[in-house]
Design a protein around this motif. Sequence first.
Motif, short mmCIF file in Angstrom:
data_model
loop_
_atom_site.label_atom_id
_atom_site.label_comp_id
_atom_site.label_asym_id
_atom_site.label_seq_id
_atom_site.Cartn_x
_atom_site.Cartn_y
_atom_site.Cartn_z
N ASN A 178 0.82 -1.16 0.02
CA ASN A 178 0.06 -0.07 0.08
C ASN A 178 0.72 1.08 0.09
OD1 ASN A 178 -2.23 -1.82 0.02
ND2 ASN A 178 -2.52 -1.53 2.44
N PHE A 179 1.91 1.09 0.48
CA PHE A 179 2.87 2.34 0.91
C PHE A 179 3.42 2.76 -0.79
CE2 PHE A 179 7.58 3.49 1.36
CZ PHE A 179 7.33 4.50 1.47
N ALA A 180 3.74 1.54 -1.28
CA ALA A 180 4.19 1.55 -2.77
C ALA A 180 3.13 2.28 -3.60
CB ALA A 180 4.52 0.32 -3.37
N ILE A 213 9.81 21.92 3.11
CA ILE A 213 10.01 20.44 2.55
C ILE A 213 11.25 20.35 2.08
CG2 ILE A 213 9.57 21.00 0.21
CD1 ILE A 213 8.46 17.92 2.26
N ILE A 214 12.19 21.31 1.79
CA ILE A 214 13.74 21.28 1.57
C ILE A 214 14.26 20.73 2.99
CG2 ILE A 214 15.80 22.45 0.92
CD1 ILE A 214 13.96 23.87 -1.21
N GLY A 215 13.99 21.52 3.83
CA GLY A 215 14.71 21.33 5.05
C GLY A 215 14.27 19.90 5.57
N GLU A 216 12.92 19.27 5.19
CA GLU A 216 12.68 17.86 5.55
C GLU A 216 13.69 16.80 4.83
OE1 GLU A 216 10.24 16.70 8.24
OE2 GLU A 216 11.25 18.87 8.57
N PHE A 245 9.02 9.93 5.84
CA PHE A 245 9.21 11.38 5.26
C PHE A 245 8.38 11.25 3.91
CE2 PHE A 245 11.08 13.50 1.58
CZ PHE A 245 11.02 14.61 2.21
N THR A 246 8.30 10.02 3.37
CA THR A 246 7.43 9.90 1.94
C THR A 246 5.89 9.86 2.54
OG1 THR A 246 9.17 8.46 1.27
CG2 THR A 246 7.06 8.54 0.20
N TRP A 247 5.61 9.15 3.30
CA TRP A 247 3.99 9.07 3.35
C TRP A 247 3.64 10.17 4.39
CZ3 TRP A 247 1.31 4.09 3.10
CH2 TRP A 247 -0.13 4.36 3.33
N ASP A 248 4.28 10.59 5.42
CA ASP A 248 3.87 11.57 6.41
C ASP A 248 3.83 13.01 5.87
OD1 ASP A 248 3.00 9.43 7.91
OD2 ASP A 248 4.69 9.69 9.37
N ARG A 249 5.24 13.26 5.59
CA ARG A 249 5.72 14.71 5.56
C ARG A 249 5.46 15.06 3.74
NH1 ARG A 249 5.40 16.06 10.17
NH2 ARG A 249 7.18 17.64 10.35
N PHE A 250 5.81 14.15 2.97
CA PHE A 250 5.45 14.67 1.55
C PHE A 250 4.07 14.36 1.11
CE2 PHE A 250 5.83 13.67 -3.14
CZ PHE A 250 6.18 14.72 -3.68
N LEU A 292 1.99 17.84 -0.28
CA LEU A 292 0.95 17.97 -1.59
C LEU A 292 -0.24 18.50 -1.28
CD1 LEU A 292 1.93 14.37 -3.30
CD2 LEU A 292 2.91 16.44 -3.75
N GLU A 293 -0.68 18.21 0.11
CA GLU A 293 -1.71 18.92 0.42
C GLU A 293 -1.81 20.42 0.71
OE1 GLU A 293 -4.94 17.52 0.57
OE2 GLU A 293 -4.09 15.62 -0.25
N LEU A 294 -0.65 20.78 1.02
CA LEU A 294 -0.30 22.30 1.44
C LEU A 294 -0.20 22.84 0.18
CD1 LEU A 294 2.07 21.82 4.48
CD2 LEU A 294 -0.33 23.02 4.53
N ILE A 295 0.29 22.31 -1.18
CA ILE A 295 0.62 23.14 -2.32
C ILE A 295 -0.58 23.04 -3.08
CG2 ILE A 295 3.13 22.62 -1.96
CD1 ILE A 295 2.70 20.59 -4.20
#
Length: 903
Positions: free
Chosen positions: A608-610, A644-647, A674-679, A684-687
């Motif tokens: 599911n992550f993939a 996100i660059i800092g992340e 990082f992939t699931w939570d932050r990005f 993607l929601e913020l932008i």
Amino acid sequence: MTGNLDTTFDPASIEAKWRQHWEAEGLYRPDRPDAEPFTIVNPPPNVTGSLHIGHALDNTLQDIVIRYERMRGKDALWVVGTDHAGIATQMVVERQMEERQDKRTNYSREDFVAKVWEWKEESGGEITNQLRRLGCSMDWSREQFTMDPHFSDAVLKVFVKLHQQGLIYRDKRLVNWDPKLKTAISDLEVETQDLKGSFWHFKYPLEDGVTLADGRDYIEVATTRPETMLADMAVAVHPDDERYASVVGKHVVLPLTGRRVPIVADEHADPELGSGAVKITPGHDFNDFDVGKRAGFAAGDMLNMLDGEANVCQVSDGLVPEEYLGLHRFKRDGENGARELVVQRLKDGGHLIPHIAKTKKGEEVEHDAEPRTIATPFGDRGGVVIEPWLTDQWYVDAETLAKAPIEAVRNGDIEIVPKSWEKTFFNWMENIQPWCVSRQLWWGHQIPAWYAEDGSVYVADTEEDAQAQAGEGIELTRDSDVLDTWFSSALWPFATLGWPDENAELFQKHYPNNLLVSGFDILFFWDARMMMMGQHLTGQNPWPRLYLHGLVRAADGAKMSKSKGNVVDPLGLVDQYGADALRFFMAAMESQGRDIKMDDNRVEGYRNFATKLWNATRFCQSNGIGASSTLEAPKATTAVNKWIIGEVTETLAALDKAMADLRFDAAANTIYHFTWDRFCDWYLELIKGSIDDETKGVAGWVLDQIFVMLHPFMPFITEELWTSQGDRAAYPLITAKWPEPGAGVDADAKREVEWLIGLTSALRTAKNELGISPGAKLDAYCEAPSPLAKEAVERNTASLERLARLSSITFSAPPAGAAMQIGVGEDTLAILLEGVVDIDAERTRLKKALETSAKEVKSLEGRLGNANFVERAKPEAVEKAKADHAHHSAEVERLEAALTRLG
């Protein structure tokens, strides 16, 4: 190869394509003559083998390391090959012969070996194709085999050299003998099974005129193997056992054989166990062998009462009665064996001491023996009870060779990870026994030793050299035995690189290797022996680091075995979920020093992550976000892009540290979150709704960093996505450069975005607790906002409305009425609830649910506090109770917080 992605992620459609492409293009070992080398070797699987879940773990971890180092620009070499697996391979071919009513002995040795080679070319090595399916990026162009000519030459040269140095010698000692296969086997090939057996007590008469202090004219001995008394050579008692002090040095006369044997004092005899006296059969018991040596018996004088098929044979003193000769050691095919006859004859002669047992009614019942559960050694391939057997074999002086590895680990030249294994390593190495390296097989490296009729032995590289040693006219016969496969595989780190030619280019550049990844179960059989051979033959340790991983166990924690029916087929999991998902599961669950419990649900979760990453990439493509053209982070002006660059920078640092520490679980979980939570979940929601050119550049760059950092763990999907993002066929992901963001963390941007995330998360949690629809738009008030809150709200009004579903945030005191309190950082926000939720009804619902969970917590605490339940209930029942307790405890906390919010 670029273009829009399919709607659905299908692992099977991409895996075959990419593994063929990588191998065909030579990308597993790109041409990097001037690059820093990084080398690992795979534990060579048996040529007869097929991929099991342990192989999947072992090779996944190695592939993660080699892909990581390849992307860091190293000349990364992963040596691959298979082991000729003497016993296993010979058994496979002989089994095929039996199906055709044929057998090995119908052929000459040369013709049979030719048939094995024929099998190997046609059917052997299937496991290497299975490793390819897992995505193992080994140097397949140089695939090795331990019977290849160059490797065989190295093996024979090592044998000759060690013999010349006095480190290989022939000796008569006990070995693990498999009577079915008729060969010595290693400890690793012995499986111990608990069987129901018997414990017999016998009278051994003292010699004439000798009695114990209590007047008895016999010594009582007990044994689980009465048949071996035909070869008894002593009775041992403890030196401090006063009961027997007066008879030490005297003799007993054995029943049945009439052999007169001494009573010896030895600490092996336990005064607290049985009668305190033990029969000593040095030719058929490893402990007894040591007692016999201490008692002064030379190995050549020890009695061997069984032949190679475990049938009774005459011993050197000729005292075994004729009626036993030819009998099998145990009952077989309905006919009594030596054991049954010995017991019967001892009973007939009045030498059996019966076991008195009590029935449930308290009545005494007499039995010939006491029932016992006995740990019994079986050959893992022959399937019969192993016999400690006295025979002439070739041995390596392991004690001498172990000194250098012990010192290397002690002074830190070799690091064992996890460090907890060092104690086990030292304990074994400092008490190491001679290593039996000869096997009575036809398939393998035939020992380069020739015998003359007078018993002289000549060891040489060739028969011509042996003949030259012996002199003209001396007829020589070659030793028919072959070498233990662990002997040849001990040379694997350097013989695969061209050694003993120390000028070989590969040997010069890639030895010593950089790391060995191995299961802990072969620490002594393979890892330690590579240390011995590497140090002694090359003067260097084979590698500076040894990583020992645990076992993969069944879901309930039990060891996997075919007999239990709990074996997991890794290729079945690959078919179902994809290789990437299985690989990621292995990495995420590999915590140093712990075994892994198999969990199909977790594997499915990583599938599911993939899929999540696949869909995130599709979202990016649909919004014009493509491949990045720079290693360095793009310039960013907005807080969310700076954040996100800092992340990425922080994730990269954590990932590199985890890899340096060989913390595969930490590395996998770092890139996962990082992939699931932050990005995916936040960036993607913020932008959304504000994807300008800057954001496209940043998002494309971040997505590329994800592909690169995730690639060692999930190579197939990341290569597919990398390629789909832009036309870079000349720059495939497998050889892409490891991230170099060249950027730090913007603290202000981090605080701002994390304030937004904190507020949104807290509000979503509160809505869920109070049964408010996630899409309901609410109004918030913040009476005393912090400067951060003011800036975050002013610059992110649209995002707060879209993500947090807040229509407005007013910086003033809230109007009177029902409201819930939300804390974020140092700020408190009041969210109006009038008209949103029925306060009284919601309070009633929450209280009822709280009472139910609190009652469950109390009940489960009582059950878990009951020792009878914890100790006697099935483990799964205890685990479920613990899980239920944790769930309801969390519910209590959640419901109490919800009631507090209502006021």
